[in-house]
Design a protein around this motif. Structure first.
Motif, PDB file in Angstrom:
ATOM      1  N   THR A 150       0.850  -1.183   0.000  1.00 16.29           N
ATOM      2  CA  THR A 150       0.000   0.000   0.000  1.00 16.29           C
ATOM      3  C   THR A 150       0.892   1.242   0.000  1.00 16.29           C
ATOM      4  O   THR A 150       2.095   1.139   0.246  1.00 16.29           O
ATOM      5  N   PRO A 151       0.345   2.408  -0.229  1.00 17.21           N
ATOM      6  CA  PRO A 151       1.169   3.635  -0.184  1.00 17.21           C
ATOM      7  C   PRO A 151       1.742   3.921   1.204  1.00 17.21           C
ATOM      8  O   PRO A 151       2.768   4.568   1.321  1.00 17.21           O
ATOM      9  N   GLU A 152       1.098   3.434   2.277  1.00 15.93           N
ATOM     10  CA  GLU A 152       1.568   3.716   3.637  1.00 15.93           C
ATOM     11  C   GLU A 152       2.816   2.890   3.946  1.00 15.93           C
ATOM     12  O   GLU A 152       2.769   1.663   3.959  1.00 15.93           O
ATOM     13  N   ILE A 153       3.931   3.584   4.199  1.00 13.12           N
ATOM     14  CA  ILE A 153       5.195   2.893   4.475  1.00 13.12           C
ATOM     15  C   ILE A 153       5.747   3.225   5.860  1.00 13.12           C
ATOM     16  O   ILE A 153       6.772   2.678   6.266  1.00 13.12           O
ATOM     17  N   GLY A 154       5.085   4.078   6.593  1.00 11.03           N
ATOM     18  CA  GLY A 154       5.532   4.418   7.933  1.00 11.03           C
ATOM     19  C   GLY A 154       4.459   5.149   8.709  1.00 11.03           C
ATOM     20  O   GLY A 154       3.536   5.732   8.130  1.00 11.03           O
ATOM     21  N   LEU A 155       4.585   5.062  10.035  1.00 14.46           N
ATOM     22  CA  LEU A 155       3.647   5.754  10.898  1.00 14.46           C
ATOM     23  C   LEU A 155       4.402   6.166  12.154  1.00 14.46           C
ATOM     24  O   LEU A 155       4.923   5.312  12.876  1.00 14.46           O
ATOM     25  N   ALA A 156       4.516   7.451  12.376  1.00 12.24           N
ATOM     26  CA  ALA A 156       5.193   7.976  13.564  1.00 12.24           C
ATOM     27  C   ALA A 156       4.151   8.322  14.615  1.00 12.24           C
ATOM     28  O   ALA A 156       3.090   8.860  14.299  1.00 12.24           O
ATOM     29  N   MET A 157       4.470   7.989  15.852  1.00  9.56           N
ATOM     30  CA  MET A 157       3.625   8.352  16.979  1.00  9.56           C
ATOM     31  C   MET A 157       4.448   9.264  17.877  1.00  9.56           C
ATOM     32  O   MET A 157       5.569   8.929  18.266  1.00  9.56           O
ATOM     33  N   ILE A 158       3.898  10.436  18.186  1.00 12.59           N
ATOM     34  CA  ILE A 158       4.567  11.438  19.001  1.00 12.59           C
ATOM     35  C   ILE A 158       3.704  11.699  20.237  1.00 12.59           C
ATOM     36  O   ILE A 158       2.508  11.955  20.117  1.00 12.59           O
ATOM     37  N   PHE A 159       4.325  11.635  21.404  1.00  8.08           N
ATOM     38  CA  PHE A 159       3.608  11.813  22.661  1.00  8.08           C
ATOM     39  C   PHE A 159       4.280  12.921  23.465  1.00  8.08           C
ATOM     40  O   PHE A 159       5.500  12.921  23.638  1.00  8.08           O
ATOM     41  N   ASN A 160       3.482  13.870  23.938  1.00 10.39           N
ATOM     42  CA  ASN A 160       3.982  14.930  24.815  1.00 10.39           C
ATOM     43  C   ASN A 160       3.578  14.572  26.244  1.00 10.39           C
ATOM     44  O   ASN A 160       2.448  14.802  26.657  1.00 10.39           O
ATOM     45  N   PRO A 161       4.502  13.997  27.040  1.00  7.07           N
ATOM     46  CA  PRO A 161       4.157  13.585  28.407  1.00  7.07           C
ATOM     47  C   PRO A 161       4.269  14.706  29.435  1.00  7.07           C
ATOM     48  O   PRO A 161       4.045  14.476  30.616  1.00  7.07           O
ATOM     49  N   THR A 162       4.606  15.911  28.990  1.00  9.66           N
ATOM     50  CA  THR A 162       4.831  17.008  29.933  1.00  9.66           C
ATOM     51  C   THR A 162       3.542  17.768  30.230  1.00  9.66           C
ATOM     52  O   THR A 162       2.545  17.615  29.530  1.00  9.66           O
ATOM     53  N   GLU A 163       3.602  18.621  31.239  1.00  8.48           N
ATOM     54  CA  GLU A 163       2.451  19.437  31.622  1.00  8.48           C
ATOM     55  C   GLU A 163       2.393  20.746  30.851  1.00  8.48           C
ATOM     56  O   GLU A 163       1.533  21.583  31.114  1.00  8.48           O
ATOM     57  N   ARG A 164       3.295  20.929  29.910  1.00  7.13           N
ATOM     58  CA  ARG A 164       3.320  22.190  29.157  1.00  7.13           C
ATOM     59  C   ARG A 164       3.143  21.923  27.658  1.00  7.13           C
ATOM     60  O   ARG A 164       3.425  20.846  27.165  1.00  7.13           O
ATOM     61  N   ASN A 165       2.667  22.949  26.958  1.00 11.84           N
ATOM     62  CA  ASN A 165       2.521  22.865  25.508  1.00 11.84           C
ATOM     63  C   ASN A 165       3.902  22.990  24.865  1.00 11.84           C
ATOM     64  O   ASN A 165       4.754  23.734  25.351  1.00 11.84           O
ATOM     65  N   LEU A 166       4.111  22.273  23.781  1.00 13.56           N
ATOM     66  CA  LEU A 166       5.398  22.276  23.097  1.00 13.56           C
ATOM     67  C   LEU A 166       5.218  22.605  21.620  1.00 13.56           C
ATOM     68  O   LEU A 166       4.241  22.181  21.008  1.00 13.56           O
ATOM     69  N   THR A 167       6.144  23.362  21.076  1.00 14.48           N
ATOM     70  CA  THR A 167       6.251  23.521  19.634  1.00 14.48           C
ATOM     71  C   THR A 167       7.416  22.639  19.211  1.00 14.48           C
ATOM     72  O   THR A 167       8.552  22.862  19.623  1.00 14.48           O
ATOM     73  N   LEU A 168       7.125  21.623  18.421  1.00 17.69           N
ATOM     74  CA  LEU A 168       8.110  20.597  18.094  1.00 17.69           C
ATOM     75  C   LEU A 168       8.657  20.765  16.685  1.00 17.69           C
ATOM     76  O   LEU A 168       7.905  21.055  15.750  1.00 17.69           O
ATOM     77  N   ASP A 169       9.945  20.579  16.540  1.00 21.13           N
ATOM     78  CA  ASP A 169      10.619  20.461  15.249  1.00 21.13           C
ATOM     79  C   ASP A 169      11.263  19.077  15.255  1.00 21.13           C
ATOM     80  O   ASP A 169      12.275  18.871  15.931  1.00 21.13           O
ATOM     81  N   ILE A 170      10.664  18.160  14.533  1.00 22.16           N
ATOM     82  CA  ILE A 170      11.103  16.767  14.589  1.00 22.16           C
ATOM     83  C   ILE A 170      11.655  16.352  13.237  1.00 22.16           C
ATOM     84  O   ILE A 170      11.045  16.591  12.198  1.00 22.16           O
ATOM     85  N   ARG A 171      12.813  15.708  13.268  1.00 19.61           N
ATOM     86  CA  ARG A 171      13.408  15.130  12.059  1.00 19.61           C
ATOM     87  C   ARG A 171      13.030  13.656  12.029  1.00 19.61           C
ATOM     88  O   ARG A 171      13.341  12.909  12.948  1.00 19.61           O
ATOM     89  N   LEU A 172      12.324  13.260  10.973  1.00 20.33           N
ATOM     90  CA  LEU A 172      11.916  11.864  10.804  1.00 20.33           C
ATOM     91  C   LEU A 172      12.889  11.162   9.854  1.00 20.33           C
ATOM     92  O   LEU A 172      12.998  11.544   8.691  1.00 20.33           O
TER      93      LEU A 172
END
Length: 119
Positions: A47-69
């Motif tokens: 199928t076209p789907e070749i990956g699935l990333a799961m990101i979890f923010n376990p902290t008590e604060r909001n985050l702006t994330l820059d993630i390299r996959l």
């Protein structure tokens, strides 16, 4: 609360079962100071789907994330990948020389996000 979680995640698992049952690449060591993330890779997908990333923010604060996959392990070929963050419309990303992409997004406290990677 449990019923709402089950209604959200059971259909998600059924829809992405083939990818979720494949090997995992950890994106960052879990330390409860910032996000925790992992990438399920399915390089032999029919199928076209070749990956699935799961990101979890376990902290008590909001985050702006820059993630390299690191998409190298997804078996992607070509110059581009289509990424879908949660329920947003898919976006096309150009791969870097090391077959990775940089994605930026907002993660509320204690939130879970999914990024679907397609050819």
């Amino acid at each position: 609360a449990i019923d709402a979680a089950l209604k959200r995640w059971i259909p998600f698992y059924k829809q992405h079962r083939l990818t979720l049952s494949k090997p995992i690449v950890h994106l960052r060591r879990a330390d409860l100071q910032s996000y925790d993330g992992w990438l399920h890779v399915h390089p032999t997908s029919d199928t076209p789907e070749i990956g699935l990333a799961m990101i979890f923010n376990p902290t008590e604060r909001n985050l702006t994330l820059d993630i390299r996959l690191p998409l190298y392990y997804t078996g992607i070929d070509g110059c581009c990948a289509m990424l879908t963050l949660d329920d947003h419309p898919p976006l096309v990303f150009v791969l870097d020389r090391d077959y990775s992409v940089q994605i930026s997004f907002f993660a509320a406290a204690f939130s879970i996000h999914s990024i679907i990677i397609e050819r």
